[in-house]
Every structure is written in C-alpha cells, then in structure tokens.
Design a protein around this motif. Structure first.
Motif, PDB file in Angstrom:
ATOM      1  N   PRO A  29      26.355  30.400 -29.481  1.00  0.00           N
ATOM      2  CA  PRO A  29      24.948  30.399 -29.774  1.00  0.00           C
ATOM      3  C   PRO A  29      23.759  29.955 -28.173  1.00  0.00           C
ATOM      4  O   PRO A  29      24.564  29.178 -27.558  1.00  0.00           O
ATOM      5  CB  PRO A  29      25.179  28.131 -30.536  1.00  0.00           C
ATOM      6  N   GLY A  30      22.422  29.561 -28.793  1.00  0.00           N
ATOM      7  CA  GLY A  30      21.559  29.503 -27.550  1.00  0.00           C
ATOM      8  C   GLY A  30      20.158  30.272 -28.129  1.00  0.00           C
ATOM      9  O   GLY A  30      20.075  31.208 -29.089  1.00  0.00           O
ATOM     10  N   THR A  31      19.329  30.465 -27.243  1.00  0.00           N
ATOM     11  CA  THR A  31      17.756  31.638 -26.988  1.00  0.00           C
ATOM     12  C   THR A  31      18.445  32.663 -26.716  1.00  0.00           C
ATOM     13  O   THR A  31      18.383  32.612 -25.239  1.00  0.00           O
ATOM     14  CB  THR A  31      16.898  30.919 -26.823  1.00  0.00           C
ATOM     15  N   TYR A  32      18.354  34.112 -26.688  1.00  0.00           N
ATOM     16  CA  TYR A  32      18.020  35.468 -26.600  1.00  0.00           C
ATOM     17  C   TYR A  32      17.195  36.169 -26.688  1.00  0.00           C
ATOM     18  O   TYR A  32      15.842  35.781 -27.505  1.00  0.00           O
ATOM     19  CB  TYR A  32      19.312  35.740 -27.285  1.00  0.00           C
ATOM     20  N   GLN A  33      16.538  36.551 -25.170  1.00  0.00           N
ATOM     21  CA  GLN A  33      15.549  37.806 -25.256  1.00  0.00           C
ATOM     22  C   GLN A  33      16.238  39.105 -26.264  1.00  0.00           C
ATOM     23  O   GLN A  33      16.970  39.058 -26.106  1.00  0.00           O
ATOM     24  CB  GLN A  33      14.791  37.992 -23.720  1.00  0.00           C
ATOM     25  N   THR A  35      18.426  30.672 -36.275  1.00  0.00           N
ATOM     26  CA  THR A  35      17.561  29.494 -36.386  1.00  0.00           C
ATOM     27  C   THR A  35      15.669  29.563 -36.427  1.00  0.00           C
ATOM     28  O   THR A  35      14.943  29.370 -36.998  1.00  0.00           O
ATOM     29  CB  THR A  35      17.591  29.055 -35.487  1.00  0.00           C
ATOM     30  N   ASP A  36      15.819  30.949 -35.304  1.00  0.00           N
ATOM     31  CA  ASP A  36      14.428  30.722 -34.816  1.00  0.00           C
ATOM     32  C   ASP A  36      13.910  32.666 -34.462  1.00  0.00           C
ATOM     33  O   ASP A  36      14.703  32.911 -33.699  1.00  0.00           O
ATOM     34  CB  ASP A  36      13.491  30.023 -33.663  1.00  0.00           C
ATOM     35  N   PHE A  72      12.144  36.869 -28.826  1.00  0.00           N
ATOM     36  CA  PHE A  72      12.852  35.542 -28.932  1.00  0.00           C
ATOM     37  C   PHE A  72      13.477  35.354 -29.747  1.00  0.00           C
ATOM     38  O   PHE A  72      12.702  35.253 -30.586  1.00  0.00           O
ATOM     39  CB  PHE A  72      12.899  34.262 -27.702  1.00  0.00           C
ATOM     40  N   LYS A 113      16.627  32.794 -31.314  1.00  0.00           N
ATOM     41  CA  LYS A 113      17.288  31.704 -31.320  1.00  0.00           C
ATOM     42  C   LYS A 113      18.818  31.401 -32.598  1.00  0.00           C
ATOM     43  O   LYS A 113      18.244  31.166 -33.624  1.00  0.00           O
ATOM     44  CB  LYS A 113      16.475  30.159 -31.844  1.00  0.00           C
ATOM     45  N   ASP A 129      21.021  28.833 -33.576  1.00  0.00           N
ATOM     46  CA  ASP A 129      21.900  27.617 -33.578  1.00  0.00           C
ATOM     47  C   ASP A 129      23.792  27.499 -33.801  1.00  0.00           C
ATOM     48  O   ASP A 129      24.069  26.707 -32.694  1.00  0.00           O
ATOM     49  CB  ASP A 129      20.890  26.490 -34.256  1.00  0.00           C
ATOM     50  N   ILE A 147      21.636  35.937 -23.568  1.00  0.00           N
ATOM     51  CA  ILE A 147      21.298  34.691 -23.927  1.00  0.00           C
ATOM     52  C   ILE A 147      20.573  34.291 -22.771  1.00  0.00           C
ATOM     53  O   ILE A 147      20.437  34.654 -21.479  1.00  0.00           O
ATOM     54  CB  ILE A 147      22.259  33.946 -23.683  1.00  0.00           C
ATOM     55  N   GLU A 148      19.528  32.974 -22.579  1.00  0.00           N
ATOM     56  CA  GLU A 148      18.765  32.383 -21.361  1.00  0.00           C
ATOM     57  C   GLU A 148      20.180  32.541 -20.305  1.00  0.00           C
ATOM     58  O   GLU A 148      21.112  32.465 -20.301  1.00  0.00           O
ATOM     59  CB  GLU A 148      18.498  30.867 -21.793  1.00  0.00           C
TER      60      GLU A 148
END
Length: 257
Positions: A122-126, A153-154, A209, A211, A213, A238-239
């Motif tokens: 999980p996390g925020t990916y570009q 998620t976003d 981006f 996201k 979760d 991912i970040e």
C-alpha cells in the motif's frame, strides 16, 4: 418575397454558426520541458460517461513487485477498439496500442481498456506512461488519452504543493480543462518520438498519482480521446522509488484469471 428571403438568410446563418463553432485543445510551445495546453471551455454537466466497462470481468492482472508495476499496453487481451501496431520505430515490447477512431474530447469511456493491478505494498504511487503522437506535426493533436482508477483510495494530479482532482468525484480543486466522472485527460506534447510524460490540467501541468490504502486487486481504465495517440508502456512506482528505477524494472508478472 423580401420577408421570405430574410427568413431564409437568418436560417442559413444559424446553420453555419452551429456547424463551425466547435473547438478542441490547442497549445503554443513546449518551453523547457514544461507542457501547456489551452483550456477546452466545457461545463462538467455537459460531459457524461457513455459506457461503463465490466471491471469485474475475468481478465489478466499484473503483480506489483517491490513498489513497482511495469506493463506493456499491448498485453491487454481480447478484441480491442484500439489498433495493435508495430511499425513506429523505437517501441518497447512486442508493439503498442494506437487510438485511430474519432476524437472524444469531452466523452471519456469510449474504447475502454481495463488493466487489473495486484497491489501488495500500500501507498501512494506515481503514474507515468510512454506515449507518442503517431501522426502529424502539431503538439496539441493526437497527444492525449483518458485515464481513471475507479476503486483506488485517491487519484489526483500534483505539482509541488498544488493538488487537483478529476471532476465528478466531489473533491476540490478540480483540474483545468476536460474531465468527467473521475476521468483525467493525460497529455504530452512532443513530436516525433516516444516520451515518458503524463500530465493533467491545462496550462498548469501536474504529475499523476494514485493512492492505494490496502493490498488488493485494483482497476485501471484507459479510453480513447485524441485520434492517433499511441501508448507503449506504463509504470507505477511508490514514493521513494524513481522513474528510472521503474523504467529499468522487469515487466510485472501476469496472472491469469
């Protein structure tokens, strides 16, 4: 006779106005890698999503590994509305996909491609794709397609501290230009070559981006917008990872349904 002639003249004038008042995207230059696009003046309420693909269909999925997903667009299975090609130079993999049907400047959801992503981390990916203007020599034509992550998620554009959202998801501020029902227009502006570039929001390019979760199976959708836009490969990282790392990573493992 004078009154009849006047009426005919007014009707003809109205017909010409209706047939020559349409517009599409336009830009000026691409200064120092910064992409700009003129805003298409449309209202969100005028745009609709004419087709909802069955995103729960039994399709292949792609497995994230160590915070990276790397996928060849042409690996999508089935009878697609996109042309499968291999004649443009310098493509990667076995080929690419090219939108050769009509422009859909304000109507996302036409010719939808579905990619299922197995996210373990999980996390925020570009998100970045490698694309090309396959015909013509105008920076603002054949340079974009629609993108959506309906169950993430976003999903947003970001440029430094500025964040913008797709229209139709009840989040603000929204992107400049065309958008509807969670779809973002993703554009580039380079002539004559494949380019790793994915921006949204006219005249104010933001990177893309997504996201997630929780671990799980997520859906990515792409649909045709500008005729002759070609898509070669996409990556998510991912970040903490870089685009170079994602470009050099092995292609994601394909899992059969």
């Amino acid at each position: 006779m004078i009154k009849t002639s006047f009426i005919r003249t007014m009707l003809l004038s109205g017909f010409l106005t209706l047939n020559f008042s349409c517009s599409s995207d336009a830009i000026t230059d691409e200064p120092m890698e910064q992409i700009t696009e003129d805003n298409v003046n449309t209202e969100e309420g005028d745009m609709s999503d004419p087709s909802t693909p069955n995103t729960n269909a039994n399709v292949i999925s792609y497995t994230e590994n160590n915070g990276i997903i790397s996928v060849e667009f042409e690996s999508a299975e089935g009878d697609l509305q996109w042309e499968r090609g291999n004649t443009l130079d310098d493509f990667e993999g076995n080929g690419y996909l090219r939108w050769i049907k009509e422009d859909n400047f304000n109507t996302p959801g036409i010719g939808t491609l579905v990619y299922k992503l197995n996210i373990a981390t999980p996390g925020t990916y570009q998100f970045v794709w490698r694309s090309r203007i396959s015909e013509g020599d105008v920076q603002s034509e054949g340079n974009d397609s629609w993108l959506r992550f309906p169950d993430a998620t976003d999903f947003f554009g970001q440029r430094e501290s500025s964040i913008v959202y797709p229209k139709g998801v009840e989040k603000t501020p929204v992107v400049e230009g065309s958008s509807s029902n969670g779809w973002l227009k993703i554009y580039m502006n380079r002539i004559g070559e494949w380019l790793w570039r994915s921006n949204t929001s006219d005249n104010d390019p933001h990177n893309i981006f997504v996201k997630f979760d929780n671990p799980g199976l997520y859906t990515m959708e792409v649909s045709g917008r500008s005729k002759f836009h070609a898509l070669d490969r996409f990556v998510l990282f991912i970040e903490g990872k870089t685009l170079t790392e994602a470009q050099n990573a092995d292609r994601s493992t394909i899992v059969q349904p």
